[in-house]
Design a protein around this motif. Structure first.
Motif: not given
Length: 271
Positions: A126, A132-133, A145
């Protein structure tokens, strides 16, 4: 995504929320930078490192399962009966950026079914700057995401190379060897995020200028591999056999192809 992986993803998202709360509680260098002790990974444990790790470990303890934790500050700890499952965590990858207020640092968490990098089945990173993931599941693909990561792949010639594990001396020593190999350099300060950017084709190669530890690469390397890209611990191969521990045995290089990795590695090894 399997049910087991979905459970780890839920836990990781909870950890992100906990670390965001820590960042609010420690908003500036004054609160984040004090050194509390020496971490088991060899670096100083600052207030931000300790608080973020406490938040993540608290979540893991609440699981009540059997696993081995490999973490930046605490080192290697057994929970429950231990067993084959390893959870590899760097609560703040890019801690120098974090303590100085530069919003390029991440939570990196990997889950493995055994003690090596080749055993990693789930990776989560993360970015606390962009939000943003990045997620990967072994054999199941990579996501950004929540959507499949299908951005254009890195180029098969190196326009942008990201250096990590950097000091001024390391850069001065290594950069000349890459003239004619990489057109441009970036030095951003989080190895996990740089590998994610490679997986998204934002940069064309990544290399660390000091030996990489599993906590820095275990999660993000799965995104790289699920995208079909190449990565190697070129001073201590093979990559898949790298132990999930806190030792730095080799510099790492990653790029579009094994051939490009070999070119970059050969240039660095001449230094």
């Amino acid at each position: 995504m399997t049910n087991a992986t979905a459970g780890w993803l839920e836990l990781c998202r909870a950890c992100v929320g906990d670390i965001e709360a820590v960042l609010e509680e420690l908003p500036t260098r004054t609160e984040r930078e004090p050194v509390l002790r020496a971490g088991m990974g060899g670096d100083d444990t600052t207030a931000i490192d300790a608080a973020a790790e406490a938040a993540v470990v608290g979540r893991l303890e609440a699981l009540g399962g059997d696993f081995t934790l490999v973490s930046e500050e605490l080192g290697i700890r057994t929970f429950g009966g231990g067993g084959a499952v390893h959870v590899v965590v760097d609560p703040i990858d890019g801690s120098v950026n974090a303590k100085r207020g530069i919003r390029f640092f991440s939570l990196s968490l990997a889950v493995a079914e055994g003690p090596t990098l080749g055993d990693v089945v789930f990776g989560f990173v993360h970015d606390f700057g962009t939000g943003e993931e990045w997620v990967a599941e072994r054999g199941g693909g990579a996501w950004l995401n929540g959507r499949p990561l299908d951005e254009p792949l890195p180029k098969e010639s190196i326009e942008i190379l990201s250096f990590e594990g950097t000091t001024t001396a390391y850069i001065a020593e290594s950069a000349p060897a890459l003239i004619g190999i990489a057109k441009r350099l970036r030095v951003m300060g989080s190895l996990a995020l740089s590998l994610c950017h490679l997986a998204a084709g934002r940069v064309d190669a990544v290399c660390s200028l000091k030996p990489a530890r599993s906590i820095d690469i275990a999660a993000a390397q799965l995104l790289v591999q699920e995208r079909g890209l190449a990565i190697e611990l070129f001073e201590d191969p093979p990559f898949a056999g790298g132990p999930l521990d806190l030792d730095g045995r080799s510099r790492v290089v990653a790029a579009a192809t094994p051939a490009l990795c070999e070119i970059v590695a050969a240039a660095l090894q001449r230094n």
